[in-house]
Design an enzyme around this catalytic site. Structure first.
Site, PDB file in Angstrom:
ATOM      1  N   LYS A   5     -73.944   2.300  32.939  1.00  0.00           N
ATOM      2  CA  LYS A   5     -73.327   2.811  34.167  1.00  0.00           C
ATOM      3  C   LYS A   5     -74.061   2.116  35.303  1.00  0.00           C
ATOM      4  O   LYS A   5     -75.256   2.351  35.499  1.00  0.00           O
ATOM      5  CB  LYS A   5     -73.506   4.326  34.246  1.00  0.00           C
ATOM      6  N   ARG A  36     -60.649   7.010  46.495  1.00  0.00           N
ATOM      7  CA  ARG A  36     -61.516   6.847  45.325  1.00  0.00           C
ATOM      8  C   ARG A  36     -60.729   6.402  44.092  1.00  0.00           C
ATOM      9  O   ARG A  36     -61.240   5.654  43.261  1.00  0.00           O
ATOM     10  CB  ARG A  36     -62.234   8.179  45.049  1.00  0.00           C
ATOM     11  N   ASN A  96     -76.615   8.312  32.962  1.00  0.00           N
ATOM     12  CA  ASN A  96     -77.567   8.278  34.076  1.00  0.00           C
ATOM     13  C   ASN A  96     -78.943   8.133  33.420  1.00  0.00           C
ATOM     14  O   ASN A  96     -79.654   9.093  33.220  1.00  0.00           O
ATOM     15  CB  ASN A  96     -77.482   9.561  34.905  1.00  0.00           C
ATOM     16  N   ASP A 145     -61.681  11.585  37.548  1.00  0.00           N
ATOM     17  CA  ASP A 145     -62.840  12.019  36.768  1.00  0.00           C
ATOM     18  C   ASP A 145     -62.521  13.159  35.800  1.00  0.00           C
ATOM     19  O   ASP A 145     -62.862  14.303  36.079  1.00  0.00           O
ATOM     20  CB  ASP A 145     -63.951  12.459  37.722  1.00  0.00           C
ATOM     21  N   GLU A 181     -66.358  19.672  31.098  1.00  0.00           N
ATOM     22  CA  GLU A 181     -66.907  19.852  32.439  1.00  0.00           C
ATOM     23  C   GLU A 181     -65.906  20.478  33.401  1.00  0.00           C
ATOM     24  O   GLU A 181     -66.251  21.372  34.164  1.00  0.00           O
ATOM     25  CB  GLU A 181     -67.353  18.476  32.955  1.00  0.00           C
ATOM     26  N   GLU A 194     -72.270   5.965  41.677  1.00  0.00           N
ATOM     27  CA  GLU A 194     -72.934   7.256  41.936  1.00  0.00           C
ATOM     28  C   GLU A 194     -74.441   7.094  42.071  1.00  0.00           C
ATOM     29  O   GLU A 194     -75.215   7.854  41.505  1.00  0.00           O
ATOM     30  CB  GLU A 194     -72.616   8.260  40.816  1.00  0.00           C
ATOM     31  N   GLU A 223     -76.688  16.713  30.418  1.00  0.00           N
ATOM     32  CA  GLU A 223     -75.811  16.700  31.588  1.00  0.00           C
ATOM     33  C   GLU A 223     -74.401  17.050  31.134  1.00  0.00           C
ATOM     34  O   GLU A 223     -73.863  16.435  30.202  1.00  0.00           O
ATOM     35  CB  GLU A 223     -75.848  15.308  32.238  1.00  0.00           C
ATOM     36  N   ARG A 224     -73.835  18.050  31.780  1.00  0.00           N
ATOM     37  CA  ARG A 224     -72.495  18.556  31.422  1.00  0.00           C
ATOM     38  C   ARG A 224     -72.448  19.060  29.981  1.00  0.00           C
ATOM     39  O   ARG A 224     -71.403  18.967  29.308  1.00  0.00           O
ATOM     40  CB  ARG A 224     -71.416  17.495  31.633  1.00  0.00           C
ATOM     41  N   HIS A 238     -59.486  18.024  41.178  1.00  0.00           N
ATOM     42  CA  HIS A 238     -60.843  18.143  41.723  1.00  0.00           C
ATOM     43  C   HIS A 238     -60.983  19.309  42.709  1.00  0.00           C
ATOM     44  O   HIS A 238     -61.545  19.171  43.800  1.00  0.00           O
ATOM     45  CB  HIS A 238     -61.258  16.836  42.399  1.00  0.00           C
ATOM     46  N   GLU A 241     -62.428   5.975  27.526  1.00  0.00           N
ATOM     47  CA  GLU A 241     -63.462   7.013  27.510  1.00  0.00           C
ATOM     48  C   GLU A 241     -62.812   8.349  27.844  1.00  0.00           C
ATOM     49  O   GLU A 241     -62.145   8.486  28.864  1.00  0.00           O
ATOM     50  CB  GLU A 241     -64.546   6.693  28.553  1.00  0.00           C
ATOM     51  N   LYS A 263     -62.375   5.456  31.943  1.00  0.00           N
ATOM     52  CA  LYS A 263     -61.992   6.865  31.765  1.00  0.00           C
ATOM     53  C   LYS A 263     -60.471   6.979  31.728  1.00  0.00           C
ATOM     54  O   LYS A 263     -59.767   6.143  32.291  1.00  0.00           O
ATOM     55  CB  LYS A 263     -62.552   7.708  32.913  1.00  0.00           C
TER      56      LYS A 263
END
Ligand code: BDP
Length: 719
Positions: A304, A353, A227, A382, A410, A308, A184-185, A538, A404, A377
Site C-alpha cells: 500500500k 475520490r 499499513n 471503499d 468493516e 492514506e 485493523e478492522r 459512506h 480485492e 478493490k
C-alpha cells in the site's frame, strides 16, 4: 522444516481439532470441516466407497491429505478408516509420478494446471476404487478435500468423474494484523499470529487454519497489515515468518508480507526510498535475498503506497509503476510477485475520490512488470455495502488486474450482522465492465481473459482472529469459505456456495438448507436497505465505522465526511457524478456509463451514487424519492425481523450453542438496523423537511440524540 517436525505439528493439529470436535462440541471451531456422522439411512450409500486409503508419495502434503481423509471419513462414516492395500472401496491417492496405479490409469491430468485434480470411480485389479489424483501433491490435497465435501453435502460418490482446477493463480487472504496482536478492522478477537512467541510457537490452531484454507483452495496468506511496520522485514521477524511458512507449506500455502515502502530509510538507514535510486534498489534486492534464504518459496510483497498517509513513490515524484517494478525486480529473481494496491487517494487532490485511482493508474497500463498484480478493490470508494464496479477493471488490458474484496465486515455490520458478503463478491464478478467490448465481466478480467495474462488473482481481507469460532460469528465463516470458492472459480454461483456451506456447517436437512440459503442470499440486500439504500454510501460514523453518522461534516479531509458523499441539502440528495458533476461516469466504458447517465432510467440501486436529485424526484415505482428512501430503510428493518423469524423456526436443526449465538447476533442486528433507519431518517428529514409517508413511524429519538452517541471503544481500530 524437517519431516519429523512437520509430522509433529500435523498430529498436534489433529489432536486439537479432534478435541475441539468432542469436548467443546459445536462452538464453531470446526468450521465447515465438522465431519459429523452421516445419518444411518444414508450410510450404506457411502461406506462401500471409503474403506481404506492407499497413498503414494512421502511428502508432508500427502501426509496432510491422508490425515484429512482418515479424519473426515472416520467421522462421516463412523468407522475406522486406515491406510492399507488396494481393496474394494479403497481411496487411492497420488500423482502419476508417485503412484504406478495412477500412472497406468492415464487420467486427463495434462489438461489441468499444477493445482488441479481428478476424482474418478474406477476399477483397479478387479477392485472398485475411488482415485484422487493430481499433477502435484497439492492437487491431491485439494482433491481429498473435494471428495470429503461431496460426502459432507450428501452427493452421490459411487460413479465419480470430476476434473477441476483453479481458474486463478493467486488466491490470497490479506490479514490486516499488527505486530502487537491487534487487527485493523478485525472483529473476531486478536491476531492468530502470535509474533511474540514465534518462531518457537507450534500452535495447533495454525494447522487447523491451514486445513480450512486448503479445503477451499486458498494458497496464499499475507501475514501483516497493509499499513505495515518496517519491523516485519527485519531479521527477527523474517525468522518468525519462516516458522509460519514452514507450518503452512504442507497445505499448499505460501506466505507473503506487506512491505512498507520507506523501509530502506527506517531499517536500512538510507537517506531515501526513491525507487530509481541505485542504493535503494540494491537494498530491496538484498532484503529479498535475505528473505528467500530463509523461505525459498516466499510469495512476495503486498504494498500500500502513496495512499492514506503511507509512504510511496509519489514522495519522490515517481509513478506507481516505478515503485512496483523496483520491488518486483527484487523478488522476481526468486519467483516472487508484487501485489500493488490501487486503493489510493490523496488529500492534495480535490477531485472526486471515486476518480482518483483511475487518474493515477490507467495511464500506466503496459508499464508494470509481468510479476506485478494490480490489486483493485471491488468498488471505487471503499468496501461499501453497495458500489458500482471499480472503473479500472477492464480498462488496463496490458496489466495483470486482481480483485480485492473485504471479508471482514468493516462497513457491513462488523461481527454481529448476518450478511452473506459472498453475494456482494458475486455481484462484482458478474458485472460487465464493457471495458474491452460486451462480455468483459470482472470475472473474465481477473481470470486473465482480457490480454491473456498468466498471473491472475483474488485477495480477501481476512475476518479471522483468535475467537473460538474464528470469524467473530458463525455466519461470518461463510464468507471465508465463499471467498475461497470464488477465488478458485470466479464464475461459481454464490447461492450454490451458500448451500454447500450451510450443509457442511449446520445440517443437510432440506427443511433447513432451503430457508437458510434464501436468508443468506437476501441478507446482503437487507443490509444495503437499512444502512445505505438507493446508492448512498459512506454514511458510517467516523473512525470505527460502527453505526450511522450521515451528519458528520467537519473532518479534516473532505472525503472522510459522510456529508461529502450524500450531499444532502434542502434541494435534494446524491452525488452528481455525471457530466454536470464530477463526471466519474466518463471513466467507465460508454456502454457501462450509459446505464447510469439518466436519473429516469438508472437502476435505483445506483441512483444516489451517480445522480443528485430533488427529494420530490419521481421514482420508477411512482413514489417520490423521499418516500422511497423512508420505505427502503423501513423494509430493511422488517427484513431483519423476517430473518429472526426464519432462524427461530430452524431451532430443531441446530445445536443449542450455535443456535443461541446466532439468535443473539440477530437481536443486535435488529436493534442496530432500527438505529440505522431512525438516525438516517432523522438526519435526512432535517434536510428534506418532508413528512414521512403514511403509516411509517417517526424515528424513536431526536436527531440530537443520535448525534450524541459515541463509541470510543468500538473494536477494530487497532494500529
Ligand atoms: C479502509 C480501512 C482502513 C484500511 C484501508 C485500506 O478503513 O483501515 O487501511 O481501507 O484498504 O477500508 O488500506
Amino acid at each position: 522444516m524437517a519431516a519429523a517436525s512437520v509430522a509433529l505439528c500435523l498430529s498436534a493439529g489433529l489432536n486439537a481439532g479432534l478435541n475441539a470436535g468432542t469436548a467443546r462440541a459445536e462452538d464453531g471451531y470446526d468450521l465447515w470441516l465438522r465431519y459429523r456422522p452421516v445419518e444411518a439411512a444414508a450410510l450404506p450409500a457411502y461406506r462401500p466407497h471409503a474403506s481404506t486409503i492407499v497413498a503414494a508419495g512421502g511428502s508432508a502434503t500427502i501426509a496432510a491429505a491422508v490425515a484429512e481423509l482418515k479424519r473426515g471419513l472416520s467421522g462421516l462414516l463412523a468407522e475406522d478408516v486406515t491406510t492399507g492395500q488396494i481393496a474394494d472401496g479403497a481411496v487411492v491417492i497420488g500423482t502419476p509420478a508417485s503412484s504406478d496405479i495412477i500412472k497406468s490409469l492415464n487420467l486427463p491430468l495434462a489438461a489441468l494446471n499444477d493445482e488441479g485434480f481428478v476424482i474418478r470411480t474406477t476399477s483397479v485389479g478387479g477392485h472398485k476404487v475411488t482415485v484422487i489424483a493430481g499433477n502435484t501433491d497439492t492437487g491431491v490435497l485439494y482433491g481429498a478435500f473435494r471428495y470429503l465435501s461431496l460426502i459432507e453435502t450428501r452427493k452421490p460418490v459411487d460413479a465419480l468423474d470430476i476434473a477441476d482446477a483453479p481458474k486463478l493463480k493467486v488466491r490470497v487472504l490479506d490479514h490486516w494484523d499488527n505486530l502487537d496482536g491487534t487487527v485493523e478492522r478485525g472483529y473476531s478477537g486478536r491476531s492468530i499470529w502470535d509474533w511474540w512467541r514465534l518462531p518457537d510457537l507450534k500452535d495447533a490452531r495454525y494447522i487447523d487454519y491451514a486445513r480450512a484454507d486448503a479445503s477451499v483452495g486458498i494458497n496464499g496468506v499475507v501475514l501483516n497489515n497493509v499499513n505495515a511496520k518496517p519491523d516485519s522485514l527485519t531479521a527477527p521477524y523474517i525468522e518468525k515468518t519462516r516458522a509460519v511458512a514452514d507450518m503452512l507449506r504442507p497445505y499448499g500455502i505460501k506466505v507473503y508480507l506487506s512491505a512498507r515502502f520507506s523501509a530502506p530509510i527506517e531499517i536500512g538507514h538510507l537517506k531515501t526510498a526513491d525507487p530509481l535510486d541505485p542504493e535503494v534498489r540494491a537494498w530491496w534486492k538484498a532484503k529479498a535475498d535475505e528473505i528467500y534464504a530463509a523461505i525459498p518459496d516466499f510469495g512476495g510483497f503486498l504494498v500500500k503506497a502513496s495512499s492514506e498517509g503511507q509512504p510511496g513513490p509519489g514522495d519522490y515524484h515517481r509513478t506507481h509503476a516505478d515503485g512496483a517494478n523496483m520491488m518486483a525486480e527484487a523478488v522476481g529473481r526468486h519467483g516472487g510477485i508484487v501485489m500493488w494496491r490501487a486503493f489510493v487517494y490523496s488529500e492534495h487532490d480535490a477531485r472526486d475520490r471515486a476518480k482518483q485511482a483511475s487518474y493515477e493508474f490507467q495511464p500506466l497500463d503496459g508499464q508494470f512488470a509481468p510479476n506485478v498484480l494490480l490489486q483493485i478493490k471491488n468498488g471505487p470508494i471503499d468496501f461499501q455495502p453497495r458500489e458500482p464496479f471499480h472503473p479500472l477493471f477492464g480498462a488496463m488490458p496490458k496489466t495483470n488486474e486482481m480483485l480485492e474484496v473485504q471479508i471482514t465486515k468493516e462497513y457491513l455490520g462488523q461481527a454481529t450482522h448476518l450478511v452473506y458478503s459472498t453475494a456482494l463478491y458475486e455481484e462484482t464478478l458478474k458485472t460487465d465492465t464493457f471495458g474491452q467490448g460486451k462480455g468483459t465481466t470482472v470475472a473474465k478480467v481477473i481470470e486473465g481473459g482480457i490480454g491473456n495474462h498468466a498471473l491472475t488473482g483474488m485477495a480477501g481481507v481476512a475476518n479471522i482472529g483468535s475467537d473460538r469460532n474464528w470469524s467473530g460469528s458463525d455466519f461470518n465463516q461463510a464468507d471465508w469459505y465463499g471467498f475461497g470458492r470464488l477465488a478458485w472459480n470466479p464464475d461459481a454461483p454464490a447461492r450454490a456456495i451458500a448451500e454447500d456451506w450451510a450443509r457442511m456447517t449446520f445440517s443437510n436437512d432440506p427443511a433447513f438448507v432451503k430457508p437458510v440459503t434464501d436468508m443468506m442470499m437476501a441478507s446482503r440486500e437487507t443490509v444495503v436497505k437499512y444502512m445505505t439504500p438507493l446508492g448512498l454510501h459512506h454514511q458510517m460514523a467516523t473512525g470505527h465505522h460502527y453505526g450511522p453518522g450521515p451528519w458528520v461534516c467537519d473532518l479534516a479531509r473532505p472525503e472522510w465526511n459522510p456529508c461529502y458523499y450524500a450531499k444532502a441539502d434542502a434541494g435534494g440528495i446524491g452525488f452528481d457524478r455525471t457530466k454536470t458533476g464530477s463526471d466519474a461516469l466518463s471513466q467507465y466504458a460508454p456502454d457501462a456509463a450509459k446505464q447510469w447517465a439518466d436519473p429516469k432510467t438508472i437502476d435505483p440501486k445506483y441512483l444516489l451514487w451517480f445522480q443528485h436529485v430533488p427529494w420530490t424526484f419521481k421514482m420508477k415505482d411512482g413514489h417520490i424519492l423521499w418516500d422511497d428512501l423512508v420505505m427502503t430503510y423501513s423494509q430493511g428493518v422488517d427484513e431483519v425481523h423476517d430473518m429472526q423469524a426464519t432462524w427461530a423456526s430452524l431451532r430443531p436443526y441446530v445445536d443449542s450453542q450455535r443456535f443461541e449465538a446466532v439468535s443473539s447476533n440477530l437481536r443486535i442486528q435488529a436493534r442496530e438496523a432500527k438505529w440505522w433507519r431512525d438516525a438516517s431518517i432523522a438526519y435526512f428529514q432535517s434536510k428534506s423537511g418532508l413528512p414521512l409517508p403514511k403509516g411509517y413511524a417517526q424515528p424513536e429519538e431526536t436527531l440530537d440524540y443520535y448525534k450524541s452517541l459515541a463509541f470510543p471503544y468500538a473494536p477494530g481500530q487497532g494500529k
